[in-house]
Design a protein around this motif. Sequence first.
Motif, PDB file in Angstrom:
ATOM      1  N   VAL A   1     -20.488 -21.557 -11.739  1.00 18.83           N
ATOM      2  CA  VAL A   1     -20.281 -20.397 -11.067  1.00 18.83           C
ATOM      3  C   VAL A   1     -19.036 -20.194 -11.252  1.00 18.83           C
ATOM      4  N   ASP A   2     -18.524 -18.754 -11.456  1.00 20.58           N
ATOM      5  CA  ASP A   2     -17.316 -18.352 -11.906  1.00 20.58           C
ATOM      6  C   ASP A   2     -16.246 -18.033 -10.770  1.00 20.58           C
ATOM      7  N   LEU A   3     -16.958 -17.711  -9.577  1.00 20.12           N
ATOM      8  CA  LEU A   3     -16.155 -17.034  -8.610  1.00 20.12           C
ATOM      9  C   LEU A   3     -16.864 -17.588  -7.229  1.00 20.12           C
ATOM     10  N   SER A   4     -16.126 -17.683  -6.349  1.00 20.31           N
ATOM     11  CA  SER A   4     -16.698 -17.956  -4.951  1.00 20.31           C
ATOM     12  C   SER A   4     -16.097 -17.487  -3.884  1.00 20.31           C
ATOM     13  N   TYR A   5     -16.859 -17.073  -2.812  1.00 23.37           N
ATOM     14  CA  TYR A   5     -16.075 -16.397  -1.708  1.00 23.37           C
ATOM     15  C   TYR A   5     -16.401 -17.435  -0.454  1.00 23.37           C
ATOM     16  N   THR A   6     -15.265 -17.453   0.419  1.00 17.63           N
ATOM     17  CA  THR A   6     -15.269 -18.224   1.534  1.00 17.63           C
ATOM     18  C   THR A   6     -16.322 -17.669   2.511  1.00 17.63           C
TER      19      THR A   6
END
Length: 593
Positions: free
Chosen positions: A137-142
């Motif tokens: 996973v390259d980017l995560s959201y809260t």
Amino acid sequence: TIHTATLTQKMGRSAANQRLRLLVLLLLLAPGISGCIRFKVEMTGVRRKLQLQLFSASMGPMKKTAHACFCSIRKTHPVCFRISGDRKAFVTASNDCDDDTPPTFYQRLNSPKHVLAPMVAQSDLPFRLMCEQLYNVDLSYTQMIHAVNFIEKNGETFRTNHLDVYPQSTVRDILSGKEGGSVLLVSPPQSTALKGLSANDIEQSRMRILAAIGKSKGSDTSYDQEVRMPKTVVQIAAHDPDVAVEAAMMILERSGSSELFQNGATSPVAAIDLNLGCPQSIARKGRYGSFLHDESPQLTYKVLTKLRSKLPKEIGVTAKIRLPPTQAHADAGKLGNNIGPQTIDERIRCLIDCGVDLITVHGRTRFENKVAVGAADWDAVRACVDSARVYSGDTNYPVLANGGIEFAEDVQKCLDITNASGVMSSESLLELPGLFCPGEGATASSKGLLERQLRYADTYLDYTTVFPPLPGSLGTRGGSFNVIRSHMFKFLHRYLEEHPDLRSWLGNQELNTIKQARDLVSDLRARYSNIDEDQLRLKSSSSTTASWYRRHRRKKPQLENEPVLTLEGRKQLAKLRIKKMQEERMKRSIRSV
């Protein structure tokens, strides 16, 4: 030189583009033109650079076609158009822009292709770290944060229990063993979840995480390099522009981002995302999500515009949306207002005019939800992508596609159809964190499938041991473990369905520690240990349709003479379920006393 014009783009990028096109096309009306047209374009106050853009026009019987390219511009820059030819006139642009053009917002994030979606009580820090460090996973959201609750004068408990974004150095030092994990124990439910674990248990979990990171990078030993810590996008829900800005500023302050900016260091917060996609009925009451976008679009754009104008330029402003409702929805009175629905073009253009740096499009309307969910409309997502890139003048304007991703092979299929910059996944990742890893989604055997799901559960428990999740919206009493409990249900769904006693035990509030969860996983593993591959393959747990992702997508048989519940009937049924849950909670409270 035939014509010279100076345009100052004060009215917005689109209007200036149209003015340039008009000037070029008027010149093409002449019978024959040869020469050089020099345009000086001042991009004053424009954040996003103009990218190469192509347009064509046919003029009368001569069928003259003009092709114009606007080269990348960050400052006043001359663009030369050369017109030549008899029956066809070609307009080309010299491309002598500076090579030191600053990177775009998306480039600063290393152009993420695989993205973890914002999910209430599920996009917790340990799950984000596991997906980022082990599963590509390259980017995560809260999880979504209610802005109005976050800024409350007496809202310290809410703020502490919801925002789990910290300086990368803090998280990295805990994982490397340079700092103890107690620094992130900020809420009592976190300590409750750790009850029964010794310091050695926590250290063993930390070492297993490092070993797993090393294995994911092709090493047989623990990972001893600097652990990757991507930035995080924080999602908020808001319908008041001032409240949204105040909450965003507080988020930057509490996450350490503001201080790091001042010192020239990297901020842990990449962007503030406005939730315009939630289809749940609670979003209508709170005036956020897809209800806000569908029913109050102008208010939506005021919120985004103010966020962009007030936040530091280093912080992106993003929006997660759904497809707009159709005219049929409006005619049926489902929109809750008297305005007609937006088209895809109108919706995307308005977002770009607000200065949004990235758009995520869920390929369904808000009416396609839960039991009414259908296939995601990737062709409509493609229309959003095309609209954004044409209107913005940026051929690489970042749009993420969301929805309809169940298997690993769906990821590339979605990218091919939508031409999106990347794919965002939510429900699939909850059951299959390895969705974005080549080969991780496919298993050659039923035993392999079982071991994979048990491994996900074990690994997540290791991460929660080192980084206990905040309780978020799941309560200040046992909320931290409730977050863990919810993840365990999804990892092990297909096997818990075959063992209802373990499923009931996992749902029991008396099971409230990581240690108890480990015992449950061990018990489940033991129950399958003596079953060979042929026997396991015959069990329902080995079926594709047994997945948690498919729970709302199975076709339930209609029983003969089964009554169809009216809306009022469904409400009464929901009230009965709530009453039963309250009675059970009261009984547990009496027993505990």
